[in-house]
Design a protein around this motif. Structure first.
Motif: not given
Length: 149
Positions: A55-66, A90-96
Motif C-alpha cells: 500500500n506504500g505505492i499509493e502513498y508514493a503515488a499521492q506524493a507524485m500527484a502533489i 522491493t518490499l523490505h517489510t510486510a506491513r506498515l
C-alpha cells in the motif's frame, strides 16, 4: 511546509483517502512528504485489520500527484495523472501499520515530458527503507487510446 488542507485542495484524493499529512520539502525534481495515517485503524487501505507494505505505492503515488500540483502554474488546473505501471518494487517489510510515528514518502522525477513522467520512489520509517521502486505516470490518459494512422 504545506499541510493536509493544502494537499486535499490540490489532489483528487479526499477524506481519509488523502493519506499524506505534510509536504516537508520539494524542488523541481523531487518531493518529500510525511504522514502518520498508516497508524489509523480506519485507514481505507487496511484489509483484515492490517496495512500491507504494498500500500506504500499509493502513498508514493499521492506524493507524485502533489508534486505535479506544485509544479503546475497557479493559473493552470492541475492535471489528473494515472499510474500506468510500477517497476522494480522491493518490499523490505510486510506491513506498515505496526510502525509508530511518521513515514517519510519520497519521489524523484527521473525523466518525462508534458504527458509522461517516470518517478523513483521510496517509503521509509526511522531511516529504514520500507519499500522502493519506480512508477510511470501518464497525465492525459486519452492519448493512450488514440489510434495511430
Amino acid at each position: 511546509m504545506l499541510d493536509r488542507a493544502w494537499i486535499a485542495a490540490h489532489i483528487p484524493h479526499q477524506g481519509s483517502m488523502c493519506l499524506l499529512d505534510t509536504v516537508s520539502e520539494w524542488s523541481e525534481n523531487s518531493i518529500a512528504c510525511r504522514t502518520s495515517s498508516h497508524t489509523d485503524p480506519a485507514n481505507p487501505l487496511r484489509a483484515e485489520g492490517r496495512l500491507g507494505a504494498a500500500n506504500g505505492i499509493e502513498y508514493a503515488a499521492q506524493a507524485m500527484a502533489i508534486h505535479g500540483a506544485l509544479l503546475a502554474s497557479s493559473d493552470d488546473q492541475p492535471r489528473q495523472g494515472y499510474l500506468t505501471s510500477v517497476r522494480s518494487v522491493t518490499l523490505h517489510t510486510a506491513r506498515l501499520d505496526d510502525l509508530p510515528g511518521e513515514l517519510l514518502v519520497r519521489a524523484e522525477r527521473l525523466s518525462g515530458d508534458a504527458n509522461n513522467i517516470l518517478y523513483q520512489f521510496s517509503v521509509s520509517h526511522a531511516d529504514r527503507c520500507l519499500l522502493e521502486g519506480r512508477a510511470a505516470v501518464v497525465l492525459d490518459a486519452s492519448t493512450l487510446s488514440k489510434e495511430q494512422p
